[in-house]
Design an enzyme around this catalytic site. Structure first.
Site, short mmCIF file in Angstrom:
data_model
loop_
_atom_site.label_atom_id
_atom_site.label_comp_id
_atom_site.label_asym_id
_atom_site.label_seq_id
_atom_site.Cartn_x
_atom_site.Cartn_y
_atom_site.Cartn_z
N HIS A 10 -105.33 58.15 23.32
CA HIS A 10 -105.21 56.74 22.89
C HIS A 10 -104.22 56.04 23.81
CE1 HIS A 10 -104.96 53.67 19.40
NE2 HIS A 10 -104.36 53.13 20.47
N HIS A 31 -103.30 52.27 26.12
CA HIS A 31 -103.54 50.89 26.55
C HIS A 31 -103.05 50.73 27.98
CE1 HIS A 31 -104.47 49.57 22.44
NE2 HIS A 31 -103.58 50.46 22.09
N LEU A 32 -103.98 50.40 28.88
CA LEU A 32 -103.62 50.26 30.30
C LEU A 32 -103.52 48.81 30.75
CD1 LEU A 32 -105.60 52.94 32.36
CD2 LEU A 32 -103.13 52.82 31.95
N ARG A 33 -104.07 47.88 29.93
CA ARG A 33 -104.16 46.47 30.36
C ARG A 33 -105.00 46.38 31.63
NH1 ARG A 33 -102.66 46.35 25.26
NH2 ARG A 33 -100.41 46.33 24.90
N LYS A 85 -114.41 51.61 19.63
CA LYS A 85 -113.19 51.35 18.85
C LYS A 85 -113.41 50.23 17.86
CE LYS A 85 -108.79 51.61 17.85
NZ LYS A 85 -107.63 51.34 18.69
N HIS A 133 -108.65 51.62 14.22
CA HIS A 133 -107.31 51.13 13.91
C HIS A 133 -107.29 51.02 12.39
CE1 HIS A 133 -103.48 48.91 14.48
NE2 HIS A 133 -103.79 48.56 13.24
N HIS A 145 -103.62 56.75 15.56
CA HIS A 145 -102.18 56.55 15.34
C HIS A 145 -101.78 56.53 13.85
CE1 HIS A 145 -103.56 52.44 14.91
NE2 HIS A 145 -103.49 52.11 16.18
N ASP A 171 -100.76 55.95 22.18
CA ASP A 171 -100.80 54.52 21.86
C ASP A 171 -99.76 53.77 22.68
OD1 ASP A 171 -101.65 52.15 20.73
OD2 ASP A 171 -100.45 52.37 18.91
N HIS A 176 -96.04 45.63 26.83
CA HIS A 176 -95.99 44.17 26.74
C HIS A 176 -94.80 43.70 27.57
CE1 HIS A 176 -98.92 43.61 23.47
NE2 HIS A 176 -98.44 44.73 22.98
N ALA A 233 -96.66 43.44 18.93
CA ALA A 233 -96.61 44.85 18.56
C ALA A 233 -97.00 45.74 19.72
CB ALA A 233 -97.58 45.09 17.40
N1 LIG Z 1 -100.12 49.70 18.71
C1 LIG Z 1 -99.67 48.50 18.94
O1 LIG Z 1 -98.65 48.12 18.36
N2 LIG Z 1 -100.27 47.66 19.81
C2 LIG Z 1 -101.48 47.90 20.54
C3 LIG Z 1 -102.71 47.72 19.71
C4 LIG Z 1 -102.97 48.84 18.72
O2 LIG Z 1 -103.16 50.01 19.09
O3 LIG Z 1 -103.02 48.58 17.51
C5 LIG Z 1 -101.53 46.96 21.74
O4 LIG Z 1 -102.58 46.81 22.35
O5 LIG Z 1 -100.48 46.37 22.09
ZN LIG Z 2 -103.46 51.35 20.32
ZN LIG Z 3 -104.18 50.25 16.87
#
Ligand SMILES: NC(=O)N[C@@H](CC(=O)O)C(=O)O
Ligand SMILES: [Zn+2]
Ligand SMILES: [Zn+2]
Length: 348
Positions: free
Chosen positions: A14, A16-18, A102, A139, A177, A250, A254, A266
């Site tokens: 899990h 997030h790479l943007r 997802k 999620h 998560h 996860d 940001h 978040a």
């Molecule tokens: N986990 C998070 O707090 N943020 C994640 C999104 C997600 O996995 O819910 C994100 O993309 O920033």
């Molecule tokens: Zn996530």
């Molecule tokens: Zn999530």
């Protein structure tokens, strides 16, 4: 005291790479520790078609630093909407590069506005996923504004997850998560086609890290950190050897300006020292011998992919995490910024 730890190279189930320069700045952190990662599709706009996933994958591969090329494989996902056609699932399966779909309940988390508003609208698509063995990643939080933010995961189990697995009993599902004792117990008791990822931050921190002694925006994520009893339940699950629980960071970067704000967003960035954070959590639980299966076996086994054949080595050596990192046009504050972590990954 154990001072080195060598085990099968892990994967991150899990991540997030943007995109663009932001992705370029974070990708190496993951690629130097993990052989593969499930890439979350919550970009703006979200990755809703195979064509978009193919293009995103090519951008990721092009951004892998030279020294790590050939060592990292992105496992792509599609973002489920009310209108994802069953045929897109067929195309996803045929593509060989899309490994899961997802589900974000609309409005549940970062970039989830295009998410699912009514699960019933996706039934045909979910049927196709069940038929083709395409995993559904959840999620797992309800979005009803009347539900307390600390209860949104446990209410999701009763209102969404339980009915979902009843209707689609053979659907391969990952409860992403997880953060509560209720989720741990539900997953444990469910059949083997339901699994769960657990983050390093939910293993290391409880909600005091967010709210005690001032508000700590860099510890804000969704699902939000919970009380200590829940953290202990997660530790119990991760270190139990139960094949249903596996590693998913996860890691969610940001820019500092979006985190340190009157309405901070978040996401916690753990990729900088992810495997080290997990090693710390497992060591504190006196369960370092359980780390390899959690980090490197249970995930590929669930996804039907081969386990990695190379190893990584961690040594017991304290080192300091930087105050901040480059992140596109801005800066990024990693978890534990300016503080020490007690394990160190030796480079590949
Ligand atoms: N986990 C998070 O707090 N943020 C994640 C999104 C997600 O996995 O819910 C994100 O993309 O920033
Ligand atoms: Zn996530
Ligand atoms: Zn999530």
């Amino acid at each position: 005291m154990q001072t080195t730890l060598t085990f099968t190279c892990p994967d991150d189930w899990h991540l997030h790479l943007r995109d663009g320069k932001q992705m370029q700045d974070v990708l190496a952190d993951t690629a130097r520790q993990f052989a593969r990662a499930i890439i979350m599709p919550n970009l703006r706009p979200p990755i809703v078609t195979v064509e978009m996933a193919v293009a995103y994958r090519a951008r990721i591969l092009a951004a892998v630093p030279k020294t790590l090329q050939g060592h990292f494989e992105p496992l792509m996902t599609l973002y489920l909407t009310d209108n994802t056609p069953p045929d897109e699932i067929k195309r996803a399966k045929e593509s060989g590069i899309v490994h899961a779909v997802k589900l974000y309940p609309a409005g549940a988390t970062t970039n989830s506005d295009a998410g699912v508003t009514d699960l019933a609208r996706c039934f045909k698509t979910l049927e196709m996923m069940e038929q083709l063995g395409m995993p559904l990643l959840l999620h797992g939080e309800v979005t009803d504004p009347d539900i307390d933010v600390f209860d949104r995961e446990s209410v999701f189990i009763d209102q969404v997850l339980q009915p979902l697995i009843q209707r689609f009993p053979r659907l391969r599902t990952v409860f992403e998560h997880i953060t509560t004792r209720e989720a741990v117990e539900f997953v444990r008791a469910a059949p083997n086609n339901l699994a769960a990822t657990i983050t390093a931050h939910h293993l290391l921190l409880n909600r005091n890290a967010l709210l005690a002694g001032g508000i700590h925006p860099h510890h804000y994520c969704l699902p939000v950190l919970k009380r200590e009893t829940h953290r202990l339940a997660l530790i119990g699950a991760a270190t139990s050897g139960d094949t249903k629980f596996f590693l998913g960071t996860d890691s969610a970067p940001h820019p500092i300006s979006s985190k340190e704000s009157a309405c901070g967003c978040a996401g916690i960035y753990t990729a900088y020292a992810a495997i080290e954070f997990y090693a710390e959590a497992f060591e504190q639980a006196d369960a370092l011998d359980k780390l390899e299966a959690f980090a490197s076996f249970h995930g590929p086994d669930f996804y039907g992919l081969p386990r990695n054949t190379n190893n990584i080595t961690l040594i017991k050596e304290s080192w300091k995490i930087p105050q901040c990192l480059e992140f596109g046009e801005g800066k990024l504050v990693p978890l534990r910024a300016g503080e020490n972590v007690s394990w160190k990954l030796l480079s590949l």
